[in-house]
Design an enzyme around this catalytic site. Sequence first.
Site, short mmCIF file in Angstrom:
data_model
loop_
_atom_site.label_atom_id
_atom_site.label_comp_id
_atom_site.label_asym_id
_atom_site.label_seq_id
_atom_site.Cartn_x
_atom_site.Cartn_y
_atom_site.Cartn_z
N LYS A 180 37.13 -10.91 71.60
CA LYS A 180 37.57 -9.51 71.56
C LYS A 180 37.69 -8.93 72.97
O LYS A 180 38.66 -8.25 73.29
CB LYS A 180 36.60 -8.68 70.70
CG LYS A 180 36.71 -9.02 69.21
CD LYS A 180 35.63 -8.40 68.34
CE LYS A 180 35.79 -8.91 66.89
NZ LYS A 180 34.85 -8.33 65.94
N ASP A 193 36.93 -0.61 63.29
CA ASP A 193 36.78 -1.63 62.26
C ASP A 193 37.21 -1.13 60.88
O ASP A 193 37.32 -1.92 59.94
CB ASP A 193 35.31 -2.06 62.16
CG ASP A 193 35.01 -3.33 62.93
OD1 ASP A 193 35.89 -4.21 62.97
OD2 ASP A 193 33.90 -3.43 63.49
N GLN A 234 29.26 -5.52 66.17
CA GLN A 234 29.56 -6.83 65.60
C GLN A 234 28.61 -7.14 64.45
O GLN A 234 27.39 -6.97 64.58
CB GLN A 234 29.47 -7.90 66.71
CG GLN A 234 29.90 -9.28 66.27
CD GLN A 234 31.38 -9.38 65.89
OE1 GLN A 234 32.22 -8.64 66.41
NE2 GLN A 234 31.70 -10.27 64.98
N1 GUN Z 1 32.03 -9.88 61.69
C1 GUN Z 1 32.96 -10.64 61.07
N2 GUN Z 1 34.16 -9.98 61.04
C2 GUN Z 1 33.95 -8.79 61.65
C3 GUN Z 1 34.80 -7.69 61.92
O1 GUN Z 1 35.99 -7.65 61.58
N3 GUN Z 1 34.20 -6.66 62.59
C4 GUN Z 1 32.90 -6.67 62.95
N4 GUN Z 1 32.42 -5.58 63.58
N5 GUN Z 1 32.08 -7.67 62.70
C5 GUN Z 1 32.62 -8.73 62.04
#
Ligand code: GUN
Length: 295
Positions: free
Chosen positions: A51, A118, A95
């Site tokens: 990311k 998100d 996350q």
């Molecule tokens: N863990 C797995 N997929 C995601 C996501 O799309 N966003 C976040 N914040 N954590 C994740």
Amino acid sequence: MTISGKELADSIIGRIASEVEDYHVRFGRVPALAVILVGEDPASKVYVRNKTRACERAGIRHIEITLPEDTSELEILENIEALNADPSVDGILVQLPLPAHLSESHITGAIAREKDVDGFHPLNVAALWLGRDNAKIEEHYPVACTPRGIMRILEAAGVDPAGKRAVVIGRSNIVGLPIAKLLLNANATVTICHSRTKDIAEITRQADILVAAIGKPKFVGAEMVRDSAVVVDVGINRLPDGKLCGDVDFEAVAPRASVITPVPGGVGPMTVCSLMENTIDCYLRHTAKRKKRKI
Ligand code: GUN
């Protein structure tokens, strides 16, 4: 046809990078995304690195906050509060998964709705479930990144879900439920299967569009897929030999499918790409509001 999510994501991120240069000139600052990582989960570390690398390619400023495994909920909430109040931050992401002593719903619900890149905030989830027009929902509220990326893949493959039978395997808040609603909004007839579904293959064999998001390596075999189906593989599983594989047995299913996404290089890069798009959307809404208020 194998759709390269990586190529699609690279081209979208390239476009975003040139837009960001333009926004910088027009609005005097670049968009900013804060990413909070709690603990040492190796997969989460890789996702966060992907990311932040994408932010670098897109010209988005990123702020990384790495906290130890035993951080208290209060401390995380204080970090989120500070980021919510910071006008130079457009998007905030924590996350997942979080260590077991922390409540994911408390924490994701504490992120300001307008910085929730998100799409996990209860009001943004509600907006998705109450809205019927995907374009309008995306314009006003963030939608979860993986589902948004899947819809982009379908669009790029020329697949219109209208009138098609879509089957989603998995009912998670992050993928299964929101992709089911986006497909429904796009006028597909949607069935959600899960771990307690009986005769799952009988249902998946009816799918024109099959989305596998169950987290079981190579769960979907050729016998579960109808000829010419569109198969989207959301799974990222590590095999005992260290290799990555999806929820779909790619070698077995690909000859049957009209469109299929690989793992790695399919949905994963598109999730990151959607995060960049959600960050830009939050920045633009934020900037427009500030201009209206003449701040
Ligand atoms: N863990 C797995 N997929 C995601 C996501 O799309 N966003 C976040 N914040 N954590 C994740």
